[in-house]
Design a protein around this motif. Structure first.
Motif, PDB file in Angstrom:
ATOM      1  N   LEU A   1      14.267  25.155 -43.452  1.00 17.57           N
ATOM      2  CA  LEU A   1      15.664  25.390 -43.838  1.00 17.57           C
ATOM      3  C   LEU A   1      16.198  26.700 -43.267  1.00 17.57           C
ATOM      4  CD1 LEU A   1      15.771  24.067 -47.509  1.00 17.57           C
ATOM      5  CD2 LEU A   1      16.427  22.909 -45.393  1.00 17.57           C
ATOM      6  N   CYS A   2      15.328  27.675 -43.048  1.00 17.92           N
ATOM      7  CA  CYS A   2      15.770  28.930 -42.416  1.00 17.92           C
ATOM      8  C   CYS A   2      16.389  28.659 -41.046  1.00 17.92           C
ATOM      9  CB  CYS A   2      14.591  29.883 -42.251  1.00 17.92           C
ATOM     10  SG  CYS A   2      14.227  30.865 -43.710  1.00 17.92           S
ATOM     11  N   ARG A   3      15.891  27.647 -40.375  1.00 17.53           N
ATOM     12  CA  ARG A   3      16.393  27.333 -39.038  1.00 17.53           C
ATOM     13  C   ARG A   3      17.809  26.763 -39.081  1.00 17.53           C
ATOM     14  NH1 ARG A   3      11.188  24.048 -36.850  1.00 17.53           N
ATOM     15  NH2 ARG A   3      12.308  24.064 -34.859  1.00 17.53           N
ATOM     16  N   GLU A   4      18.259  26.391 -40.293  1.00 12.55           N
ATOM     17  CA  GLU A   4      19.613  25.862 -40.451  1.00 12.55           C
ATOM     18  C   GLU A   4      20.601  26.937 -40.901  1.00 12.55           C
ATOM     19  OE1 GLU A   4      20.079  22.657 -39.693  1.00 12.55           O
ATOM     20  OE2 GLU A   4      17.939  22.356 -39.355  1.00 12.55           O
ATOM     21  N   LEU A   5      20.110  28.157 -41.120  1.00  7.97           N
ATOM     22  CA  LEU A   5      20.935  29.205 -41.720  1.00  7.97           C
ATOM     23  C   LEU A   5      21.404  30.230 -40.697  1.00  7.97           C
ATOM     24  CD1 LEU A   5      18.912  29.973 -44.974  1.00  7.97           C
ATOM     25  CD2 LEU A   5      21.237  29.032 -44.888  1.00  7.97           C
ATOM     26  N   PRO A   6      22.602  30.781 -40.924  1.00  2.22           N
ATOM     27  CA  PRO A   6      23.004  31.964 -40.157  1.00  2.22           C
ATOM     28  C   PRO A   6      22.259  33.186 -40.681  1.00  2.22           C
ATOM     29  CG  PRO A   6      24.675  31.430 -41.777  1.00  2.22           C
ATOM     30  CD  PRO A   6      23.651  30.329 -41.845  1.00  2.22           C
ATOM     31  N   LEU A   7      22.395  34.296 -40.001  1.00  2.00           N
ATOM     32  CA  LEU A   7      21.701  35.519 -40.433  1.00  2.00           C
ATOM     33  C   LEU A   7      22.476  36.165 -41.571  1.00  2.00           C
ATOM     34  CD1 LEU A   7      20.739  36.967 -36.928  1.00  2.00           C
ATOM     35  CD2 LEU A   7      19.396  35.500 -38.444  1.00  2.00           C
ATOM     36  N   ASN A   8      22.256  35.633 -42.781  1.00  2.00           N
ATOM     37  CA  ASN A   8      22.948  36.145 -43.960  1.00  2.00           C
ATOM     38  C   ASN A   8      21.937  36.505 -45.033  1.00  2.00           C
ATOM     39  OD1 ASN A   8      22.113  33.674 -44.947  1.00  2.00           O
ATOM     40  ND2 ASN A   8      24.149  32.746 -44.929  1.00  2.00           N
ATOM     41  N   VAL A   9      22.425  36.791 -46.242  1.00  4.97           N
ATOM     42  CA  VAL A   9      21.535  37.250 -47.305  1.00  4.97           C
ATOM     43  C   VAL A   9      20.574  36.148 -47.748  1.00  4.97           C
ATOM     44  CG1 VAL A   9      23.170  36.662 -49.150  1.00  4.97           C
ATOM     45  CG2 VAL A   9      21.457  38.466 -49.517  1.00  4.97           C
ATOM     46  N   VAL A  10      21.012  34.895 -47.697  1.00  4.58           N
ATOM     47  CA  VAL A  10      20.122  33.791 -48.068  1.00  4.58           C
ATOM     48  C   VAL A  10      18.963  33.696 -47.067  1.00  4.58           C
ATOM     49  CG1 VAL A  10      19.967  31.308 -48.487  1.00  4.58           C
ATOM     50  CG2 VAL A  10      22.053  32.554 -49.108  1.00  4.58           C
TER      51      VAL A  10
END
Length: 251
Positions: free
Chosen positions: A193-202
């Motif tokens: 799921l990290c690969r689906e995220l922008p570089l944010n707090v999540v």
């Protein structure tokens, strides 16, 4: 198998269901596939053994005509029939099967059945399945929790909002689940799921959790899966931590 017997499932050595071959098998090119017309009739057969044979056939066959019959079999008195029907609906996903599958996950006493339902819900590609899967990850037996993590990834990666909802319970299970294979699967899931995220707090929180598992988990398998997850994501902080721990001989 009664409710007390579910404790037997909650061990590392038997996380897998005897029916896992259903979900993993590929058609044998040396034999003819089952006749769908014959199997459709057998789904309504009065003998449970024949209903099981038919339900398992639709783990290989894809035929929309079977879906209503398979949904009916989710209420069959025989747990082997119910789990076979659940796996078959995973091979034949349909929006009309979603509510019956969720209901079965919430109500069925048999852990193998619930595990089959979790697998089917992951294949549904419907975000309505996300909340029931997260609840199963938090509260069910280990075999169901393990597969819930995998199914959550299949559902959550469809939408950004779903990824954001799925990351915290996966991190919680990665940190606190008592069963190492469940934690390992959560490490894999968080990495996916990290690969689906922008570089944010999540994203940063998820990377922190993977680094924590890499550095602090007592199980070598969990450490390895956290390491692989970080390598796949390619996060600079994660890669740096891997390098430092390898130099120090910790991993």
């Amino acid at each position: 198998m009664n409710e007390e017997d579910l404790s037997v499932l909650d061990t590392v050595d038997i996380l897998d269901s005897p029916l896992d071959a259903i979900e993993l098998s590929e058609p044998d090119s040396a034999t003819s596939p089952p006749d769908p017309e014959e199997m459709l009739l057998l789904l309504e057969h009065p003998e449970s053994t024949q209903r099981i044979v038919a339900a398992r056939a639709f783990c290989e066959l894809k035929d929309e005509r079977a879906i209503p019959h398979l949904i009916n079999l989710l209420q069959d008195v025989c747990p082997l029939t119910r789990v076979s029907a659940a796996y078959a609906l995973g091979r034949n996903p349909s929006p009309v099967a979603l509510a019956p599958l969720i209901s079965l996950l919430q109500q069925d006493w048999n852990g193998y059945v619930r595990k089959g339902v979790v697998w089917a819900l992951g294949n549904s590609q419907d975000t309505l399945a996300l909340k029931p899967l997260i609840k199963a990850l938090k509260t069910d037996i280990s075999a169901v929790r393990l597969w819930s993590a995998s199914s959550i990834v299949q559902i959550a990666q469809l939408e950004y909002e779903s990824v954001v909802s799925a990351i915290p319970p996966l991190i919680e299970a990665l940190r606190r689940d008592a069963i190492a294979p469940v934690r390992s699967n959560c490490a894999w899931a968080v990495g996916q799921l990290c690969r689906e995220l922008p570089l944010n707090v999540v994203y940063a929180t998820a990377i922190d959790a993977l680094i924590e598992a890499l550095a602090e988990d007592q199980d070598l398998g969990v450490k390895e899966d956290a390491k692989l997850a970080l390598l796949r994501v390619g996060d600079p902080r994660g890669l740096k931590m891997i390098e430092e721990l390898e130099q120090e001989g910790w991993i």
